[in-house]
Design an enzyme around this catalytic site. Structure first.
Site, mmCIF file in Angstrom:
data_model
loop_
_atom_site.group_PDB
_atom_site.id
_atom_site.type_symbol
_atom_site.label_atom_id
_atom_site.label_comp_id
_atom_site.label_asym_id
_atom_site.label_seq_id
_atom_site.Cartn_x
_atom_site.Cartn_y
_atom_site.Cartn_z
ATOM 1 N N ALA A 66 44.548 44.296 41.408
ATOM 2 C CA ALA A 66 44.192 45.430 40.556
ATOM 3 C C ALA A 66 43.027 45.005 39.682
ATOM 4 O O ALA A 66 42.853 43.809 39.406
ATOM 5 C CB ALA A 66 45.386 45.803 39.693
ATOM 6 N N GLU A 112 49.735 43.319 47.810
ATOM 7 C CA GLU A 112 50.696 44.432 47.880
ATOM 8 C C GLU A 112 50.153 45.570 48.749
ATOM 9 O O GLU A 112 50.894 46.183 49.517
ATOM 10 C CB GLU A 112 51.012 44.922 46.457
HETATM 11 N N1 CO8 Z 1 39.783 42.442 38.546
HETATM 12 C C1 CO8 Z 1 38.526 42.564 38.058
HETATM 13 N N2 CO8 Z 1 37.507 41.748 38.400
HETATM 14 C C2 CO8 Z 1 37.785 40.767 39.281
HETATM 15 C C3 CO8 Z 1 39.069 40.589 39.851
HETATM 16 C C4 CO8 Z 1 40.105 41.484 39.437
HETATM 17 N N3 CO8 Z 1 41.350 41.396 39.932
HETATM 18 N N4 CO8 Z 1 39.019 39.530 40.674
HETATM 19 C C5 CO8 Z 1 37.763 39.070 40.655
HETATM 20 N N5 CO8 Z 1 37.011 39.826 39.815
HETATM 21 C C6 CO8 Z 1 35.578 39.654 39.516
HETATM 22 C C7 CO8 Z 1 35.333 38.438 38.616
HETATM 23 O O1 CO8 Z 1 35.556 38.762 37.274
HETATM 24 C C8 CO8 Z 1 33.895 38.141 38.929
HETATM 25 O O2 CO8 Z 1 33.078 39.054 38.226
HETATM 26 P P1 CO8 Z 1 31.726 38.524 37.483
HETATM 27 O O3 CO8 Z 1 30.850 38.058 38.626
HETATM 28 O O4 CO8 Z 1 31.201 39.741 36.794
HETATM 29 O O5 CO8 Z 1 32.142 37.412 36.594
HETATM 30 C C9 CO8 Z 1 33.759 38.479 40.401
HETATM 31 O O6 CO8 Z 1 34.881 39.336 40.705
HETATM 32 C C10 CO8 Z 1 33.848 37.274 41.313
HETATM 33 O O7 CO8 Z 1 35.022 36.547 40.984
HETATM 34 P P2 CO8 Z 1 35.018 34.994 40.544
HETATM 35 O O8 CO8 Z 1 33.688 34.602 39.968
HETATM 36 O O9 CO8 Z 1 36.222 34.756 39.699
HETATM 37 O O10 CO8 Z 1 35.168 34.318 41.993
HETATM 38 P P3 CO8 Z 1 35.896 32.941 42.343
HETATM 39 O O11 CO8 Z 1 35.607 32.699 43.785
HETATM 40 O O12 CO8 Z 1 35.550 31.894 41.346
HETATM 41 O O13 CO8 Z 1 37.490 33.247 42.159
HETATM 42 C C11 CO8 Z 1 39.499 34.534 42.458
HETATM 43 C C12 CO8 Z 1 38.081 34.207 42.983
HETATM 44 C C13 CO8 Z 1 40.413 33.306 42.570
HETATM 45 C C14 CO8 Z 1 40.036 35.660 43.315
HETATM 46 C C15 CO8 Z 1 39.402 34.968 40.956
HETATM 47 O O14 CO8 Z 1 38.392 35.963 40.843
HETATM 48 C C16 CO8 Z 1 40.664 35.536 40.414
HETATM 49 O O15 CO8 Z 1 41.561 34.782 40.055
HETATM 50 N N6 CO8 Z 1 40.779 36.892 40.329
HETATM 51 C C17 CO8 Z 1 41.906 37.556 39.769
HETATM 52 C C18 CO8 Z 1 43.082 37.558 40.725
HETATM 53 C C19 CO8 Z 1 44.287 38.214 40.089
HETATM 54 O O16 CO8 Z 1 44.791 37.774 39.065
HETATM 55 N N7 CO8 Z 1 44.779 39.296 40.725
HETATM 56 C C20 CO8 Z 1 45.937 40.007 40.231
HETATM 57 C C21 CO8 Z 1 45.513 41.132 39.334
HETATM 58 S S1 CO8 Z 1 46.889 41.952 38.598
HETATM 59 C C22 CO8 Z 1 47.472 42.940 39.836
HETATM 60 O O17 CO8 Z 1 46.968 42.988 40.932
HETATM 61 C C23 CO8 Z 1 48.646 43.795 39.492
HETATM 62 C C24 CO8 Z 1 49.000 44.676 40.684
HETATM 63 C C25 CO8 Z 1 49.938 45.762 40.321
HETATM 64 C C26 CO8 Z 1 49.216 46.979 39.785
HETATM 65 C C27 CO8 Z 1 48.428 47.722 40.827
HETATM 66 C C28 CO8 Z 1 47.763 48.953 40.153
HETATM 67 C C29 CO8 Z 1 46.405 49.347 40.778
#
Ligand code: CO8
Length: 258
Positions: A66, A112
């Site tokens: 999300a 999911e």
């Molecule tokens: N939301 C918003 N932005 C994101 C997300 C996210 N989930 N994931 C990545 N991004 C963005 C980053 O902020 C980054 O943006 P910017 O370039 O502006 O800084 C860009 O994508 C690239 O990401 P990274 O630089 O972090 O890339 P890496 O290769 O270093 O890392 C990862 C990749 C490991 C995937 C890392 O981005 C990460 O940990 N992301 C978050 C993953 C996460 O926690 N997901 C769970 C979210 S909560 C959820 O899904 C709840 C679900 C239930 C509700 C559903 C309702 C819709």
């Protein structure tokens, strides 16, 4: 090929491919994308020219969850009033089979969403996880239920409680995905699987999908009853006559979809 704001759609024969497309944020699932996605899936589900759907992301990410930026300031009441899970539930009601083609990150809501699909083809680079615990929450779009049913209690607990991502091989061994292929083939393989399904008699495909899904929310007795009703119902289709006649006459069946 049609480009929507957050999706790219394409068609080949009876197979529609829906690609999540928010590349700058690894296909994070914001509200706008989810509205587009659910409306698109429902439109495809109502289109008789579509008999199987492939849902995919990019090579780097199926979806990284999300969109955290949309939730960071939300209160419990905001989340309750957004009522976004009612929209997610509509994906479960899609009758057309959905094959997920997954590469890179499938995390949180991304994992999911993938588990809403019927068959999952993964690339060797795919990584699966429910990392919500690392940002102070827990899965909310079905992760605790669907992941547990797919991989069993131990691994589901480990993933949900530690946030550890698993590799494509671990996912295959645990039964989360159907197949793992080199990254250059994951989409092609999913489209091939979808094409196979699209060449089967569509009414039987729909009723069979419905019966398999029923097993997740009913007792075995009720499930068997449901299965039998669908089985009997297929004897009312022209495709059943055609399928069995073709077998007896040693020829290829020609499906009419009725
Ligand atoms: N939301 C918003 N932005 C994101 C997300 C996210 N989930 N994931 C990545 N991004 C963005 C980053 O902020 C980054 O943006 P910017 O370039 O502006 O800084 C860009 O994508 C690239 O990401 P990274 O630089 O972090 O890339 P890496 O290769 O270093 O890392 C990862 C990749 C490991 C995937 C890392 O981005 C990460 O940990 N992301 C978050 C993953 C996460 O926690 N997901 C769970 C979210 S909560 C959820 O899904 C709840 C679900 C239930 C509700 C559903 C309702 C819709």
């Amino acid at each position: 090929m049609t480009k929507l704001k957050n999706l790219i759609l394409s068609r080949e024969g009876f197979v529609a491919t829906v690609q999540l497309h928010r590349p700058k944020v690894l296909n994070a699932l914001n509200l706008e994308l989810m509205v587009e996605l659910v409306e698109t899936l429902e439109a495809l589900d109502n289109d008789p020219e579509v008999r199987a759907i492939v849902l995919t992301g990019s090579e780097r990410a199926f979806a990284a969850g999300a969109d955290i930026t949309e939730m960071a300031d939300a209160t419990a009441i905001d989340m309750l009033m957004r009522d976004q899970f009612t929209r997610w539930d509509r994906i479960r009601k899609i009758k057309t089979p959905i094959v997920a083609a997954v590469s890179g990150f499938a995390l949180g809501g991304g994992c999911e969403l993938m588990m809403h699909c019927d068959i999952i083809i993964a690339s060797e680079t795919a990584r699966f996880g429910q990392p919500e615990i690392l940002i102070g929450v827990m899965p909310g779009a079905g992760g605790t239920q669907r992941l547990t049913r797919a991989v069993g209690k131990g691994l589901a607990m480990e993933m949900v409680l530690t946030g550890r991502q698993i590799t494509a091989d671990e996912a295959l061994k645990a039964g989360l995905v159907n197949k793992v292929v080199p990254v250059e083939f994951y989409l092609e393989e999913a489209q091939r699987m979808a094409k196979d399904i699209s060449e089967r008699p569509p009414v039987a495909v729909r009723l069979a999908k419905e019966a398999v899904l029923k097993s997740f929310d009913t007792t075995i007795e009720m499930g068997l009853e449901f299965e039998r009703k669908n089985f009997y119902l297929l004897f009312a289709t022209e495709d059943m006559r055609e399928g069995m006649s073709a077998f007896v006459e040693k020829r290829k069946a020609e499906w009419k979809g009725k």
